[in-house]
Scaffold this motif. Structure first.
Motif, PDB file in Angstrom:
ATOM      1  N   ARG A   1      -8.837  16.517 -54.697  1.00  0.00           N
ATOM      2  CA  ARG A   1      -8.926  17.564 -55.710  1.00  0.00           C
ATOM      3  C   ARG A   1     -10.278  18.261 -55.594  1.00  0.00           C
ATOM      4  NH1 ARG A   1      -9.654  14.820 -60.600  1.00  0.00           N
ATOM      5  NH2 ARG A   1      -7.546  13.986 -60.571  1.00  0.00           N
ATOM      6  N   ASP A   2     -11.327  17.463 -55.369  1.00  0.00           N
ATOM      7  CA  ASP A   2     -12.666  18.040 -55.249  1.00  0.00           C
ATOM      8  C   ASP A   2     -12.865  18.785 -53.937  1.00  0.00           C
ATOM      9  OD1 ASP A   2     -13.300  17.029 -57.661  1.00  0.00           O
ATOM     10  OD2 ASP A   2     -14.414  15.293 -56.914  1.00  0.00           O
ATOM     11  N   PHE A   3     -12.259  18.243 -52.879  1.00  0.00           N
ATOM     12  CA  PHE A   3     -12.551  18.759 -51.543  1.00  0.00           C
ATOM     13  C   PHE A   3     -11.722  19.970 -51.145  1.00  0.00           C
ATOM     14  CE2 PHE A   3     -15.091  15.092 -50.379  1.00  0.00           C
ATOM     15  CZ  PHE A   3     -15.904  15.611 -49.387  1.00  0.00           C
ATOM     16  N   TYR A   4     -10.464  19.971 -51.555  1.00  0.00           N
ATOM     17  CA  TYR A   4      -9.553  20.984 -51.027  1.00  0.00           C
ATOM     18  C   TYR A   4      -8.983  21.868 -52.128  1.00  0.00           C
ATOM     19  CZ  TYR A   4      -9.722  17.871 -46.999  1.00  0.00           C
ATOM     20  OH  TYR A   4     -10.144  17.093 -45.969  1.00  0.00           O
ATOM     21  N   ALA A   5      -9.271  23.171 -52.006  1.00  0.00           N
ATOM     22  CA  ALA A   5      -8.773  24.117 -53.008  1.00  0.00           C
ATOM     23  C   ALA A   5      -7.248  24.202 -52.983  1.00  0.00           C
ATOM     24  CB  ALA A   5      -9.384  25.485 -52.740  1.00  0.00           C
ATOM     25  N   ASP A   6      -6.657  23.878 -51.829  1.00  0.00           N
ATOM     26  CA  ASP A   6      -5.205  24.049 -51.712  1.00  0.00           C
ATOM     27  C   ASP A   6      -4.429  22.759 -52.023  1.00  0.00           C
ATOM     28  OD1 ASP A   6      -5.864  22.516 -49.536  1.00  0.00           O
ATOM     29  OD2 ASP A   6      -5.068  23.893 -48.031  1.00  0.00           O
ATOM     30  N   PHE A   7      -5.110  21.777 -52.591  1.00  0.00           N
ATOM     31  CA  PHE A   7      -4.450  20.504 -52.896  1.00  0.00           C
ATOM     32  C   PHE A   7      -3.572  20.640 -54.138  1.00  0.00           C
ATOM     33  CE2 PHE A   7      -4.728  16.196 -54.970  1.00  0.00           C
ATOM     34  CZ  PHE A   7      -3.870  15.563 -54.078  1.00  0.00           C
ATOM     35  N   ASP A   8      -2.329  20.235 -53.998  1.00  0.00           N
ATOM     36  CA  ASP A   8      -1.369  20.329 -55.097  1.00  0.00           C
ATOM     37  C   ASP A   8      -1.171  18.926 -55.678  1.00  0.00           C
ATOM     38  OD1 ASP A   8       0.853  20.527 -56.749  1.00  0.00           O
ATOM     39  OD2 ASP A   8       1.852  22.001 -55.462  1.00  0.00           O
ATOM     40  N   GLU A   9      -1.909  18.668 -56.740  1.00  0.00           N
ATOM     41  CA  GLU A   9      -1.935  17.311 -57.294  1.00  0.00           C
ATOM     42  C   GLU A   9      -0.562  16.867 -57.803  1.00  0.00           C
ATOM     43  OE1 GLU A   9      -5.259  16.732 -59.858  1.00  0.00           O
ATOM     44  OE2 GLU A   9      -4.462  14.866 -60.662  1.00  0.00           O
ATOM     45  N   GLN A  10       0.122  17.789 -58.434  1.00  0.00           N
ATOM     46  CA  GLN A  10       1.432  17.442 -58.980  1.00  0.00           C
ATOM     47  C   GLN A  10       2.410  17.050 -57.884  1.00  0.00           C
ATOM     48  OE1 GLN A  10       2.478  20.726 -61.507  1.00  0.00           O
ATOM     49  NE2 GLN A  10       3.383  19.334 -63.010  1.00  0.00           N
ATOM     50  N   LYS A  11       2.386  17.839 -56.840  1.00  0.00           N
ATOM     51  CA  LYS A  11       3.248  17.578 -55.699  1.00  0.00           C
ATOM     52  C   LYS A  11       2.944  16.194 -55.140  1.00  0.00           C
ATOM     53  CE  LYS A  11       3.984  19.939 -51.289  1.00  0.00           C
ATOM     54  NZ  LYS A  11       3.593  21.189 -50.617  1.00  0.00           N
ATOM     55  N   CYS A  12       1.662  15.903 -55.036  1.00  0.00           N
ATOM     56  CA  CYS A  12       1.222  14.629 -54.479  1.00  0.00           C
ATOM     57  C   CYS A  12       1.733  13.458 -55.327  1.00  0.00           C
ATOM     58  CB  CYS A  12      -0.299  14.612 -54.410  1.00  0.00           C
ATOM     59  SG  CYS A  12      -0.941  13.124 -53.646  1.00  0.00           S
ATOM     60  N   ARG A  13       1.515  13.555 -56.637  1.00  0.00           N
ATOM     61  CA  ARG A  13       1.955  12.473 -57.512  1.00  0.00           C
ATOM     62  C   ARG A  13       3.467  12.293 -57.442  1.00  0.00           C
ATOM     63  NH1 ARG A  13      -2.188  10.753 -61.050  1.00  0.00           N
ATOM     64  NH2 ARG A  13      -3.943  12.166 -61.003  1.00  0.00           N
ATOM     65  N   GLY A  14       4.168  13.407 -57.371  1.00  0.00           N
ATOM     66  CA  GLY A  14       5.629  13.352 -57.261  1.00  0.00           C
ATOM     67  C   GLY A  14       6.064  12.606 -56.010  1.00  0.00           C
ATOM     68  N   MET A  15       5.414  12.916 -54.902  1.00  0.00           N
ATOM     69  CA  MET A  15       5.765  12.266 -53.638  1.00  0.00           C
ATOM     70  C   MET A  15       5.462  10.778 -53.682  1.00  0.00           C
ATOM     71  SD  MET A  15       5.093  14.395 -50.211  1.00  0.00           S
ATOM     72  CE  MET A  15       3.869  15.603 -50.486  1.00  0.00           C
TER      73      MET A  15
END
Lengths: 129, 265
Positions: free
Chosen positions: B132-146
């Protein structure tokens, strides 16, 4: 799952064949809407570009058409579907005959045997993929 | 034997002077005005006296899933590391989205290395915070879902995960970024066939038309159906590059079979 595709044939052509069979058999109904390329690619576990290519091929054959705003559909041309159904049947019979020849059966023997099998009702399993 | 016109062989004694006959010029790689995402010209990388990559020329378009195939030691990981920006001393030119490798390209490249890159104390929740801190294009919701779908616990220490779980976890992280270029170094090496299907599914689900996935693997027969382009790397040189179905059509065999033929020991 990984081996549902034959090794020696382009994947898009195998997809085309699979769709043709489903259209001919009515599993995919005339005039019905197809899923998106992405969803189809995921379902068939293939590259989206490969799926796109297969659909383009079906479109060229007139079996599928695109309505720009609504999506992709199976043709409503029953005549075309029937024609394809017949040619698919011919192909299957051709394959059968070639295989029987390789096993050493004459055309007549193959036909007799086919009759016997049909009479006995041994062909319950429908042989679809 | 292979047909000469399909396999592009480079003379092993060639040097930089012959850079004009590059694979991408000779072979139908289909580069066009649609814009290219990756452009590599005359790339050579040496480790001391050992040449890892020798005059590699390659262009990749957006919207592709590209298989990088080659035996052990053929230079796959080196090529991927150069694109990802972890190897900086090389000869030749490498651009991604028109930019030289650097912070700008790193921001649009999501890289799955062939080794683990977390600290032993970390848990998935820590990695999520890091991404989240490093990458502006990180999709946290998508990640948690996966992670949820994979049955991974955000609180489980990564170091207690099995090899397969760890691979799945790392792939989740990498695929949760909305990058332009995904570089996946052997993403399915250590997982069972069921997990393999899940991973391939994940890759296909996350496919987008302006992103390209560049992936190396040894398990060709398992994954060749999800590629549209394959590249054969042999002793640091590209010996074959092309559309997978065109190759299958021309050769009458699968990429897996062709690989065994080209790289016969």
């Amino acid at each position: 799952m990984a081996n549902q595709y034959q090794a020696n044939m382009p994947i898009y052509l195998q997809l085309v064949d699979s769709f043709k069979f489903k259209i001919a058999s009515g599993e995919l109904k005339a005039g019905s809407k197809l899923d998106s390329v992405r969803d189809l690619a995921i379902r068939y576990e293939v590259n989206p570009n490969t799926m796109q290519r297969a659909l383009a091929e079906l479109e060229r054959d007139g079996l599928v058409y695109t309505d720009r705003t609504v999506g992709r559909f199976i043709t409503e041309n029953e005549e075309l579907i029937n024609k394809m159904r017949e040619s698919t049947a011919h192909e299957i019979i051709g394959q059968f005959i070639r295989q029987m020849k390789r096993l050493g059966y004459s055309d007549l023997e193959a036909l007799e045997m086919m009759k016997k099998v049909l009479e006995k009702g041994e062909s319950q399993n429908d042989g679809t993929k | 034997m292979m047909e000469q016109n399909n396999i592009q062989q480079f003379g092993s004694g060639d040097d930089e002077g012959k850079a004009a006959t590059s694979a991408s010029e000779v072979l139908p790689s289909g580069t066009g005005e649609t814009g290219e995402l990756v452009r590599i010209t005359g790339l050579t990388k040496k480790y001391g006296k050992k040449t890892a990559l020798s005059n590699v020329n390659l262009t990749l378009e957006p919207g592709r899933i590209v298989g990088l195939l080659g035996p052990n030691g053929s230079g796959k990981t080196t090529l991927m590391k150069i694109l990802a920006g972890t190897i900086k001393d090389f000869q030749g030119s490498v651009t991604v989205n028109g930019k030289e490798i650097g912070p700008e390209t790193k921001a649009i490249i999501s890289y799955l290395p062939d080794t683990t890159y977390h600290s032993p104390w970390m848990r998935p929740s820590d990695m999520i915070a890091l991404f989240r801190d490093f990458y502006a294009d990180f999709d946290e919701q998508k990640c948690r879902g996966m992670l949820r779908r994979l049955g991974l616990d955000e609180k489980q220490k990564i170091s207690t995960m099995s090899k397969g779980m760890m691979e799945k976890f790392q792939l989740c992280m990498v695929m949760s970024r909305n990058a332009r270029l995904y570089i996946l170094d052997e993403p399915i090496g250590g997982v069972d066939p069921a997990a393999r299907d899940f991973i391939l599914d994940t890759i296909l689900t996350n496919y987008s038309e302006d992103a390209t996935i560049f992936m190396s693997t040894h398990l060709i027969s398992d994954v060749e159906r999800i590629f549209d382009t394959v590249i054969f790397l042999k002793e640091g040189e590209i010996v074959l590059q092309g559309d997978i179905d065109n190759i299958r059509e021309k050769e009458g065999k699968s990429i897996d079979e062709l690989f065994r033929e080209v790289f016969k020991c």
